[in-house]
Design a protein around this motif. Structure first.
Motif, PDB file in Angstrom:
ATOM      1  N   TRP A  54       0.868  -1.191   0.000  1.00 41.79           N
ATOM      2  CA  TRP A  54       0.000   0.000   0.000  1.00 41.79           C
ATOM      3  C   TRP A  54       0.896   1.229   0.000  1.00 41.79           C
ATOM      4  O   TRP A  54       1.911   1.271   0.714  1.00 41.79           O
ATOM      5  CB  TRP A  54      -0.892   0.017   1.245  1.00 41.79           C
ATOM      6  N   TYR A  58      -3.302  10.261   3.223  1.00 45.15           N
ATOM      7  CA  TYR A  58      -4.480  10.686   3.978  1.00 45.15           C
ATOM      8  C   TYR A  58      -4.370  12.195   4.111  1.00 45.15           C
ATOM      9  O   TYR A  58      -3.299  12.714   4.455  1.00 45.15           O
ATOM     10  CB  TYR A  58      -4.529  10.041   5.369  1.00 45.15           C
ATOM     11  N   ALA A  75      -8.836   1.002   1.569  1.00 41.54           N
ATOM     12  CA  ALA A  75      -8.341   1.263   2.922  1.00 41.54           C
ATOM     13  C   ALA A  75      -9.417   1.922   3.773  1.00 41.54           C
ATOM     14  O   ALA A  75     -10.438   2.389   3.257  1.00 41.54           O
ATOM     15  CB  ALA A  75      -7.115   2.170   2.845  1.00 41.54           C
ATOM     16  N   CYS A  76      -9.189   1.973   5.089  1.00 38.41           N
ATOM     17  CA  CYS A  76     -10.116   2.689   5.966  1.00 38.41           C
ATOM     18  C   CYS A  76     -10.189   4.150   5.524  1.00 38.41           C
ATOM     19  O   CYS A  76      -9.175   4.742   5.161  1.00 38.41           O
ATOM     20  CB  CYS A  76      -9.702   2.599   7.423  1.00 38.41           C
ATOM     21  N   ILE A  79      -9.607   8.513   9.634  1.00 39.60           N
ATOM     22  CA  ILE A  79      -8.775   8.232  10.805  1.00 39.60           C
ATOM     23  C   ILE A  79      -8.718   9.511  11.640  1.00 39.60           C
ATOM     24  O   ILE A  79      -8.346  10.582  11.128  1.00 39.60           O
ATOM     25  CB  ILE A  79      -7.349   7.796  10.392  1.00 39.60           C
ATOM     26  N   GLY A  84      -4.231   5.448  15.484  1.00 36.86           N
ATOM     27  CA  GLY A  84      -3.482   4.676  14.498  1.00 36.86           C
ATOM     28  C   GLY A  84      -2.098   5.265  14.265  1.00 36.86           C
ATOM     29  O   GLY A  84      -1.701   6.244  14.901  1.00 36.86           O
ATOM     30  N   VAL A  85      -1.387   4.654  13.342  1.00 39.78           N
ATOM     31  CA  VAL A  85      -0.051   5.158  13.018  1.00 39.78           C
ATOM     32  C   VAL A  85      -0.184   6.502  12.292  1.00 39.78           C
ATOM     33  O   VAL A  85       0.535   7.469  12.585  1.00 39.78           O
ATOM     34  CB  VAL A  85       0.716   4.137  12.143  1.00 39.78           C
ATOM     35  N   CYS A  86      -1.165   6.580  11.379  1.00 35.19           N
ATOM     36  CA  CYS A  86      -1.337   7.804  10.594  1.00 35.19           C
ATOM     37  C   CYS A  86      -1.747   8.981  11.471  1.00 35.19           C
ATOM     38  O   CYS A  86      -1.169  10.070  11.378  1.00 35.19           O
ATOM     39  CB  CYS A  86      -2.395   7.593   9.506  1.00 35.19           C
ATOM     40  N   HIS A 107      -2.440   0.400  16.169  1.00 37.48           N
ATOM     41  CA  HIS A 107      -2.410   0.236  14.707  1.00 37.48           C
ATOM     42  C   HIS A 107      -3.811  -0.065  14.167  1.00 37.48           C
ATOM     43  O   HIS A 107      -4.560  -0.848  14.759  1.00 37.48           O
ATOM     44  CB  HIS A 107      -1.462  -0.914  14.349  1.00 37.48           C
ATOM     45  N   ILE A 108      -4.160   0.571  13.044  1.00 34.78           N
ATOM     46  CA  ILE A 108      -5.446   0.313  12.387  1.00 34.78           C
ATOM     47  C   ILE A 108      -5.166  -0.600  11.195  1.00 34.78           C
ATOM     48  O   ILE A 108      -4.469  -0.194  10.253  1.00 34.78           O
ATOM     49  CB  ILE A 108      -6.094   1.639  11.920  1.00 34.78           C
ATOM     50  N   CYS A 110      -5.795  -2.147   7.890  1.00 31.82           N
ATOM     51  CA  CYS A 110      -6.619  -1.985   6.689  1.00 31.82           C
ATOM     52  C   CYS A 110      -6.452  -3.202   5.791  1.00 31.82           C
ATOM     53  O   CYS A 110      -7.407  -3.706   5.238  1.00 31.82           O
ATOM     54  CB  CYS A 110      -6.206  -0.736   5.921  1.00 31.82           C
ATOM     55  N   GLU A 117       5.223  -0.499   8.534  1.00 28.68           N
ATOM     56  CA  GLU A 117       4.604   0.721   8.013  1.00 28.68           C
ATOM     57  C   GLU A 117       5.517   1.911   8.293  1.00 28.68           C
ATOM     58  O   GLU A 117       6.256   1.925   9.283  1.00 28.68           O
ATOM     59  CB  GLU A 117       3.251   0.911   8.720  1.00 28.68           C
ATOM     60  N   ASP A 133       1.679   7.539   3.575  1.00 31.94           N
ATOM     61  CA  ASP A 133       1.662   6.265   4.305  1.00 31.94           C
ATOM     62  C   ASP A 133       2.092   5.130   3.381  1.00 31.94           C
ATOM     63  O   ASP A 133       1.540   4.986   2.279  1.00 31.94           O
ATOM     64  CB  ASP A 133       0.225   6.015   4.818  1.00 31.94           C
ATOM     65  N   ASP A 135       2.886   0.860   3.410  1.00 34.98           N
ATOM     66  CA  ASP A 135       2.798  -0.404   4.139  1.00 34.98           C
ATOM     67  C   ASP A 135       3.575  -1.478   3.380  1.00 34.98           C
ATOM     68  O   ASP A 135       3.635  -1.460   2.144  1.00 34.98           O
ATOM     69  CB  ASP A 135       1.342  -0.893   4.217  1.00 34.98           C
TER      70      ASP A 135
HETATM   71  N1  SME Z   1      -2.333   1.353   9.355  1.00 33.07           N
HETATM   72  C1  SME Z   1      -2.749   2.726   9.322  1.00 33.07           C
HETATM   73  C2  SME Z   1      -4.075   2.885   8.631  1.00 33.07           C
HETATM   74  C3  SME Z   1      -3.966   3.170   7.180  1.00 33.07           C
HETATM   75  S1  SME Z   1      -3.569   1.813   6.260  1.00 33.07           S
HETATM   76  O1  SME Z   1      -2.284   1.264   6.655  1.00 33.07           O
HETATM   77  C4  SME Z   1      -3.593   2.169   4.655  1.00 33.07           C
HETATM   78  C5  SME Z   1      -2.826   3.301  10.724  1.00 33.07           C
HETATM   79  O2  SME Z   1      -2.677   2.572  11.721  1.00 33.07           O
HETATM   80  O3  SME Z   1      -3.020   4.505  10.846  1.00 33.07           O
END
Ligand code: SME
Length: 171
Positions: A54, A58, A75-76, A79, A84-86, A107-108, A110, A117, A133, A135
């Motif tokens: 990915w 965002y 993807a989600c 956010i 999450g990481v983002c 971590h989210i 997707c 990441e 972002d 991955d």
């Molecule tokens: N993993 C990310 C969410 C976005 S996806 O990786 C595309 C996060 O934890 O913010």
């Protein structure tokens, strides 16, 4: 116009990122629209950097992050800042390299294939507009060279767009 990305020739990571940066500068040079430039940059990153599942953006809209142009599986969409990481990278305005996403408490997920990441803030004129972002299915795929290279890519994109054209917020 057609654009054929040059096959990377560099053997080392800093060299690969120098080549990538030149190509990103090339694809966005004639355009200031953030959606257009982010779409072409995501395509270039995904086509050039090995071992990704990915790559995309965002952007800050309506007080949170909303998915922008990307390559990879759906993807989600939204956010919250700080989640999450983002959202953490955005809220803290710092690059986050996560060698094992399963060890990052918030971590989210997707794409179940993601195991590591990197998230880089995009800052224009001192204000955050979004994040870049990437991955990977491999654990430990990203290191300090990736962070440094992607920060330069993010800086070129930040400076190469007119953010007022896109309904993107900043803070
Ligand atoms: N993993 C990310 C969410 C976005 S996806 O990786 C595309 C996060 O934890 O913010």
């Amino acid at each position: 116009m057609t654009f054929q990305p040059d096959a990377p020739t560099a053997r080392d990571k800093p060299g690969l990122y120098r080549e990538l940066l030149t190509q990103v500068e090339g694809v966005i040079a004639a355009e200031r629209d953030p959606w257009a430039n982010a779409a072409n940059a995501a395509a270039l990153l995904f086509a050039t950097l090995p071992d990704l599942n990915w790559a995309g953006f965002y952007f800050l809209r309506g007080g949170g992050l909303v998915v922008g142009p990307f390559q990879g599986k759906p993807a989600c969409v939204r956010i919250a800042l700080g989640r999450g990481v983002c959202g953490t990278a955005a809220a803290e305005r710092r690059t986050l390299v996560v060698p094992d996403v399963h060890a990052f408490a918030d971590h989210i997920a997707c794409d179940a294939a993601s195991n590591s990441e990197v998230v880089v803030p995009i800052v224009s004129e001192g204000r955050l507009v979004g994040v870049l972002d990437l991955d990977s299915p491999s654990r430990g795929r990203f290191d300090a060279d990736d962070a440094a290279g992607l920060e330069r890519v993010a800086a070129v994109i930040a400076g190469g767009c007119d953010w007022r054209l896109a309904g993107i917020d900043s803070f």
